[in-house]
Design a protein around this motif. Structure first.
Motif, mmCIF file in Angstrom:
data_model
loop_
_atom_site.group_PDB
_atom_site.id
_atom_site.type_symbol
_atom_site.label_atom_id
_atom_site.label_comp_id
_atom_site.label_asym_id
_atom_site.label_seq_id
_atom_site.Cartn_x
_atom_site.Cartn_y
_atom_site.Cartn_z
ATOM 1 N N SER A 111 0.831 -1.204 0.000
ATOM 2 C CA SER A 111 0.000 0.000 0.000
ATOM 3 C C SER A 111 0.865 1.253 0.000
ATOM 4 O O SER A 111 0.590 2.212 -0.735
ATOM 5 C CB SER A 111 -0.916 -0.007 1.235
ATOM 6 O OG SER A 111 -1.666 1.182 1.314
ATOM 7 N N ASN A 112 1.933 1.241 0.809
ATOM 8 C CA ASN A 112 2.831 2.392 0.845
ATOM 9 C C ASN A 112 3.510 2.603 -0.505
ATOM 10 O O ASN A 112 3.686 3.739 -0.958
ATOM 11 C CB ASN A 112 3.887 2.199 1.936
ATOM 12 C CG ASN A 112 3.295 2.234 3.330
ATOM 13 O OD1 ASN A 112 2.190 2.766 3.534
ATOM 14 N ND2 ASN A 112 3.997 1.687 4.301
ATOM 15 N N ALA A 113 3.910 1.497 -1.136
ATOM 16 C CA ALA A 113 4.562 1.604 -2.448
ATOM 17 C C ALA A 113 3.597 2.176 -3.486
ATOM 18 O O ALA A 113 3.986 2.990 -4.329
ATOM 19 C CB ALA A 113 5.066 0.227 -2.893
ATOM 20 N N LEU A 114 2.333 1.758 -3.410
ATOM 21 C CA LEU A 114 1.336 2.299 -4.335
ATOM 22 C C LEU A 114 1.102 3.787 -4.083
ATOM 23 O O LEU A 114 0.919 4.568 -5.024
ATOM 24 C CB LEU A 114 0.023 1.531 -4.212
ATOM 25 C CG LEU A 114 0.007 0.138 -4.864
ATOM 26 C CD1 LEU A 114 -1.271 -0.605 -4.502
ATOM 27 C CD2 LEU A 114 0.115 0.267 -6.382
ATOM 28 N N ARG A 116 3.316 5.873 -3.006
ATOM 29 C CA ARG A 116 4.457 6.570 -3.590
ATOM 30 C C ARG A 116 4.345 6.610 -5.116
ATOM 31 O O ARG A 116 4.690 7.611 -5.749
ATOM 32 C CB ARG A 116 5.770 5.889 -3.174
ATOM 33 C CG ARG A 116 6.145 6.117 -1.720
ATOM 34 C CD ARG A 116 7.449 5.408 -1.366
ATOM 35 N NE ARG A 116 8.571 5.917 -2.139
ATOM 36 C CZ ARG A 116 9.269 7.002 -1.820
ATOM 37 N NH1 ARG A 116 8.941 7.709 -0.759
ATOM 38 N NH2 ARG A 116 10.290 7.384 -2.573
ATOM 39 N N MET A 117 3.869 5.521 -5.701
ATOM 40 C CA MET A 117 3.711 5.479 -7.146
ATOM 41 C C MET A 117 2.684 6.504 -7.612
ATOM 42 O O MET A 117 2.900 7.229 -8.598
ATOM 43 C CB MET A 117 3.275 4.083 -7.583
ATOM 44 C CG MET A 117 3.161 3.920 -9.080
ATOM 45 S SD MET A 117 4.771 3.843 -9.880
ATOM 46 C CE MET A 117 5.310 2.206 -9.350
ATOM 47 N N ILE A 118 1.567 6.585 -6.888
ATOM 48 C CA ILE A 118 0.528 7.560 -7.234
ATOM 49 C C ILE A 118 1.069 8.975 -7.131
ATOM 50 O O ILE A 118 0.863 9.812 -8.016
ATOM 51 C CB ILE A 118 -0.705 7.370 -6.325
ATOM 52 C CG1 ILE A 118 -1.407 6.046 -6.646
ATOM 53 C CG2 ILE A 118 -1.674 8.540 -6.466
ATOM 54 C CD1 ILE A 118 -2.442 5.633 -5.626
ATOM 55 N N GLU A 119 1.781 9.248 -6.041
ATOM 56 C CA GLU A 119 2.323 10.591 -5.858
ATOM 57 C C GLU A 119 3.381 10.907 -6.902
ATOM 58 O O GLU A 119 3.453 12.032 -7.413
ATOM 59 C CB GLU A 119 2.918 10.714 -4.443
ATOM 60 C CG GLU A 119 3.403 12.110 -4.082
ATOM 61 C CD GLU A 119 2.302 13.160 -4.167
ATOM 62 O OE1 GLU A 119 2.626 14.315 -4.515
ATOM 63 O OE2 GLU A 119 1.128 12.816 -3.913
ATOM 64 N N ALA A 120 4.195 9.906 -7.241
ATOM 65 C CA ALA A 120 5.224 10.123 -8.256
ATOM 66 C C ALA A 120 4.601 10.383 -9.625
ATOM 67 O O ALA A 120 5.098 11.209 -10.396
ATOM 68 C CB ALA A 120 6.166 8.919 -8.325
ATOM 69 N N ARG A 121 3.508 9.687 -9.937
ATOM 70 C CA ARG A 121 2.847 9.931 -11.222
ATOM 71 C C ARG A 121 2.296 11.357 -11.284
ATOM 72 O O ARG A 121 2.252 11.977 -12.341
ATOM 73 C CB ARG A 121 1.709 8.935 -11.443
ATOM 74 C CG ARG A 121 2.147 7.532 -11.815
ATOM 75 C CD ARG A 121 2.885 7.498 -13.146
ATOM 76 N NE ARG A 121 2.037 7.807 -14.286
ATOM 77 C CZ ARG A 121 1.437 6.887 -15.026
ATOM 78 N NH1 ARG A 121 1.571 5.598 -14.738
ATOM 79 N NH2 ARG A 121 0.711 7.230 -16.068
ATOM 80 N N LYS A 122 1.865 11.881 -10.121
ATOM 81 C CA LYS A 122 1.308 13.228 -10.093
ATOM 82 C C LYS A 122 2.387 14.301 -10.064
ATOM 83 O O LYS A 122 2.289 15.303 -10.770
ATOM 84 C CB LYS A 122 0.395 13.389 -8.872
ATOM 85 C CG LYS A 122 -0.891 12.571 -8.956
ATOM 86 C CD LYS A 122 -1.868 12.953 -7.869
ATOM 87 C CE LYS A 122 -1.320 12.686 -6.476
ATOM 88 N NZ LYS A 122 -2.303 12.995 -5.427
ATOM 89 N N GLN A 160 7.555 5.456 -16.875
ATOM 90 C CA GLN A 160 8.822 4.867 -16.422
ATOM 91 C C GLN A 160 9.503 5.763 -15.398
ATOM 92 O O GLN A 160 10.017 5.293 -14.383
ATOM 93 C CB GLN A 160 9.763 4.666 -17.611
ATOM 94 C CG GLN A 160 9.482 3.442 -18.444
ATOM 95 C CD GLN A 160 10.584 3.222 -19.478
ATOM 96 O OE1 GLN A 160 11.201 4.167 -19.975
ATOM 97 N NE2 GLN A 160 10.836 1.979 -19.798
ATOM 98 N N TYR A 161 9.523 7.042 -15.691
ATOM 99 C CA TYR A 161 10.141 8.014 -14.795
ATOM 100 C C TYR A 161 9.493 7.948 -13.414
ATOM 101 O O TYR A 161 10.187 7.902 -12.386
ATOM 102 C CB TYR A 161 9.995 9.410 -15.413
ATOM 103 C CG TYR A 161 10.448 10.566 -14.563
ATOM 104 C CD1 TYR A 161 11.678 10.554 -13.921
ATOM 105 C CD2 TYR A 161 9.654 11.696 -14.418
ATOM 106 C CE1 TYR A 161 12.100 11.628 -13.161
ATOM 107 C CE2 TYR A 161 10.067 12.779 -13.657
ATOM 108 C CZ TYR A 161 11.289 12.736 -13.033
ATOM 109 O OH TYR A 161 11.709 13.796 -12.278
ATOM 110 N N ALA A 162 8.152 7.940 -13.381
ATOM 111 C CA ALA A 162 7.440 7.894 -12.114
ATOM 112 C C ALA A 162 7.705 6.595 -11.365
ATOM 113 O O ALA A 162 7.904 6.586 -10.146
ATOM 114 C CB ALA A 162 5.935 8.069 -12.358
ATOM 115 N N GLU A 163 7.721 5.472 -12.089
ATOM 116 C CA GLU A 163 7.976 4.183 -11.448
ATOM 117 C C GLU A 163 9.359 4.153 -10.809
ATOM 118 O O GLU A 163 9.530 3.654 -9.694
ATOM 119 C CB GLU A 163 7.856 3.060 -12.483
ATOM 120 C CG GLU A 163 6.420 2.806 -12.939
ATOM 121 C CD GLU A 163 6.350 1.886 -14.142
ATOM 122 O OE1 GLU A 163 7.424 1.407 -14.586
ATOM 123 O OE2 GLU A 163 5.237 1.654 -14.651
#
Length: 273
Positions: A111-114, A116-122, A160-163
């Motif tokens: 859940s924490n990784a997701l 971070r992924m959501i925030e990174a995509r934004k 890719q950048y966000a991931e």
């Protein structure tokens, strides 16, 4: 408990059919048949015509099965738990609890990784503006990240950048920035000493620069040409490289073009592929 339900439980002393028990405990008839086949809960009585009937003790065992199933205990282990001596059952419950806690911890990490992924995509990068400048230097402009998101936010490269950004700590970014600083210093030195675009040394530096882009997304030679073109035409990027070494921006574009040509790309017609 209403009167109907109470009478049903009372009637269990005389045995209840599988359909009645299924309705009573909230499981399917198919599940009860399956548990019967496994030897997990077998009806203790039969009618004169051979129909199996569940007693009150059988129903109590079903409820114990439901408790263990809710805890995530595999069906094949539940029977062992139900029939084991108290001490063995307790030890097994401790193991099941520890496994459940580990599963909860694993799900929390996911859940924490997701998150971070959501925030990174934004946001593009999980660093504050101050952290970005502290890591990438005074020449860095945090607005570049927003501009990149607005321009490329729907592309595979941004994904890719966000991931990759989602999995990076401040220390990781420091390592990347240190590598870029070292490369920029080599680029500036090569430009000062007159290294010619298309030479082996210039091509090697261009490849290393392309590889540095790979820290963010997979960069083809054609895409590299497009980036070099943007460096030369965007005032912000031009100022960034020319502050390192006067004329570095144009020279960097030229060595990128020459290296791409050596790899079969025509710079004049290169596209973002």
């Amino acid at each position: 408990m209403d009167g109907v339900t109470k009478r049903t439980f009372d009637d269990a002393e005389d045995g209840l059919t599988v359909g009645v028990v299924a309705s009573l405990v909230g499981v399917t008839i198919r599940a009860l048949h399956h548990w019967d086949a496994l030897g997990l809960v077998r009806p203790s009585q039969r009618t004169d015509t051979g129909y199996r009937l569940y007693t009150a003790a059988d129903i109590a065992r079903i409820h114990r099965v439901l408790v263990y199933r809710e805890l995530g205990v595999p069906l094949n282990d539940i029977g062992t738990l139900l029939d084991a001596p108290a001490t063995d059952a307790l030890a097994s419950l401790h193991r099941q609890r520890d496994q459940l806690r580990e599963r909860v911890a694993h799900l929390q990490r996911m859940s924490n990784a997701l998150d971070r992924m959501i925030e990174a995509r934004k946001s593009g990068i999980l660093l504050s503006a101050e952290e970005q400048v502290a890591i990438f230097g005074q020449h860095w402009q945090p607005s570049w990240v927003e501009e990149a998101r607005d321009r490329w936010g729907d592309t595979a490269q941004w994904a890719q950048y966000a991931e990759r950004a989602a999995g990076r700590t401040v220390e990781h970014w420091h390592q990347i920035a240190d590598g870029v600083d070292a490369l920029n210093a080599e680029l500036a030195a090569a430009h000062r000493t007159g290294v010619a675009p298309g030479s082996d040394q210039a091509n090697s530096l261009a490849e290393r620069h392309r590889a540095s882009i790979g820290a963010y997304f997979d960069c083809t030679h054609s895409m590299h040409v497009c980036l070099g073109r943007r460096y030369a035409t965007d005032p912000g990027f031009a100022a960034f490289y020319d502050d390192i070494e006067t004329g570095l921006t144009t020279w960097l574009r030229d060595i990128i073009d020459a290296n791409a040509r050596a790899h079969g790309i025509t710079p004049e017609s290169a596209t973002w592929v």
